[in-house]
Design an enzyme around this catalytic site. Sequence first.
Site, PDB file in Angstrom:
ATOM      1  N   GLY A   1      40.570  38.673  43.203  1.00 42.30           N
ATOM      2  CA  GLY A   1      40.896  38.987  44.589  1.00 42.30           C
ATOM      3  C   GLY A   1      40.669  40.446  44.907  1.00 42.30           C
ATOM      4  N   GLY A   2      40.203  41.204  43.920  1.00 41.86           N
ATOM      5  CA  GLY A   2      39.913  42.615  44.107  1.00 41.86           C
ATOM      6  C   GLY A   2      38.437  42.878  44.312  1.00 41.86           C
TER       7      GLY A   2
ATOM      8  N   CYS B   1      46.532  39.821  27.906  1.00 38.74           N
ATOM      9  CA  CYS B   1      45.957  38.865  28.856  1.00 38.74           C
ATOM     10  C   CYS B   1      44.464  38.690  28.612  1.00 38.74           C
ATOM     11  CB  CYS B   1      46.217  39.331  30.287  1.00 38.74           C
ATOM     12  SG  CYS B   1      45.646  38.187  31.559  1.00 38.74           S
TER      13      CYS B   1
ATOM     14  N   ASP C   1      36.346  44.780  42.487  1.00 39.93           N
ATOM     15  CA  ASP C   1      35.503  44.832  41.295  1.00 39.93           C
ATOM     16  C   ASP C   1      35.012  43.447  40.885  1.00 39.93           C
ATOM     17  OD1 ASP C   1      36.017  47.620  41.133  1.00 39.93           O
ATOM     18  OD2 ASP C   1      37.925  47.184  40.155  1.00 39.93           O
ATOM     19  N   SER C   2      35.917  42.478  40.841  1.00 44.11           N
ATOM     20  CA  SER C   2      35.502  41.136  40.436  1.00 44.11           C
ATOM     21  C   SER C   2      34.630  40.480  41.499  1.00 44.11           C
ATOM     22  CB  SER C   2      36.720  40.263  40.130  1.00 44.11           C
ATOM     23  OG  SER C   2      37.562  40.128  41.256  1.00 44.11           O
TER      24      SER C   2
ATOM     25  N   CYS D   1      51.536  42.930  36.817  1.00 49.64           N
ATOM     26  CA  CYS D   1      51.525  41.949  37.905  1.00 49.64           C
ATOM     27  C   CYS D   1      52.748  41.047  37.901  1.00 49.64           C
ATOM     28  CB  CYS D   1      50.249  41.121  37.858  1.00 49.64           C
ATOM     29  SG  CYS D   1      50.130  39.981  36.451  1.00 49.64           S
TER      30      CYS D   1
ATOM     31  N   ALA E   1      35.346  35.173  37.065  1.00 51.64           N
ATOM     32  CA  ALA E   1      36.796  35.268  37.232  1.00 51.64           C
ATOM     33  C   ALA E   1      37.070  36.229  38.379  1.00 51.64           C
ATOM     34  CB  ALA E   1      37.445  35.756  35.946  1.00 51.64           C
ATOM     35  N   MET E   2      37.591  35.712  39.485  1.00 54.26           N
ATOM     36  CA  MET E   2      37.763  36.495  40.703  1.00 54.26           C
ATOM     37  C   MET E   2      39.247  36.735  40.958  1.00 54.26           C
ATOM     38  SD  MET E   2      34.755  34.716  42.997  1.00 54.26           S
ATOM     39  CE  MET E   2      34.711  36.067  44.193  1.00 54.26           C
TER      40      MET E   2
ATOM     41  N   GLY F   1      35.400  41.722  36.449  1.00 57.60           N
ATOM     42  CA  GLY F   1      35.194  43.027  37.077  1.00 57.60           C
ATOM     43  C   GLY F   1      35.647  44.196  36.230  1.00 57.60           C
TER      44      GLY F   1
ATOM     45  N   LEU G   1      42.716  32.651  38.804  1.00 51.01           N
ATOM     46  CA  LEU G   1      43.743  32.153  37.902  1.00 51.01           C
ATOM     47  C   LEU G   1      45.119  32.217  38.555  1.00 51.01           C
ATOM     48  CD1 LEU G   1      42.647  33.753  34.513  1.00 51.01           C
ATOM     49  CD2 LEU G   1      41.809  31.693  35.657  1.00 51.01           C
TER      50      LEU G   1
END
Length: 364
Positions: free
Chosen positions: A9-10, A101, A12-13, A193, A6-7, A125, A32
């Site tokens: 966009g940061g 979430c 850590d992931s 978010c 699961a990415m 992440g 997602l």
Amino acid sequence: MRVLAAMSGGVDSAVAAARAVAAGHDVVGVHLALSAEPGTLRTGSRGCCSKEDAGDARRAADVLGIPFYVWDFADRFKEDVIDDFVASYAAGETPNPCLRCNEKIKFAALADRAIALGFDAVATGHYAQLENGVLRRAVDADKDQSYVLGVLTAEQLSRAMFPVGDTPKDRIREEAAERGLAVANKPDSHDICFIPSGDTRAFLGAHIGVRPGSVVDADSGEVLAEHEGVHGFTIGQRKGLGVQGPAADGQPRYVTSIEPETGTVRVGSARDLEVHAITADRAVWTSGRAPSGPVECTVQVRAHGGLAEAVAEAVDGGIRISLREPLTGVAKGQAAVLYRTDPAGDIVLGSGTISGTDARPNTQ
């Protein structure tokens, strides 16, 4: 193993996905899409699910040489996270949407689809350690996210991977740079978010509307002010009460109780915030089974702070928690996450959603 990364966009992931690849797993990246209207999510470099983040995630996947997809979970996210968040505040509670979430989206809806497609695990992440079903705090105490993972069941943990939890954040950024990932210096996200303005009260007001009530002195019963809805308050709140001047004793006033049925918000002194016992429902035990008797533990009631030594006991699908020392600012709707102290990283025992508090210690 086949791993779905699961990415967000940061950084850590992105490093979590890179480590899964380096470990020899067959990795596919997924981002997602959590809103049918991209403008309703925060934009810019500090988001966790903004439209810019999808591009950052795709570029990271390209660097890693893994397939990448964007999956639409907007409807599930609205129902399970946003609507739940609004309803909880309307009920006078203080929810944590990131926790929900994780429980309902990342390690439920997403993981279910991943397993159905033949994946063995979902890697994220998050800063936490997980080995053989045992969830622990992260090595980097300042970045530890075990609290927001404390709602996960044994089954959910069995199909999760947290590849960065054993490494300090500074080192993760260095590793990202070494791997040629452009997100190496991307700022962390901190806010909710789906509230792009950062104004939670305005967001809730737009969804709930005006539900007038009174701000009342907890001791005298005097009406001090009027308000437009209990959703604008949380236990322990000091600012934005609409009350002029301090209490009779000269001390600041704090929100001490919220009564959604009547719209009454009671304010009092700091001493009125002290809690010695907590009851929680929706108990989850990471081992898959509730303890047979009282458990010595540490309880955490907020994502950052709110720690106390305690004795917890499973009761009728919930948890009764007696605190060794009082906590303040404990609100209904928050998660009470239980830990057992361990040199290798405190172990998450389980959690419950706070449904009540008592200024007196439990005597049962």
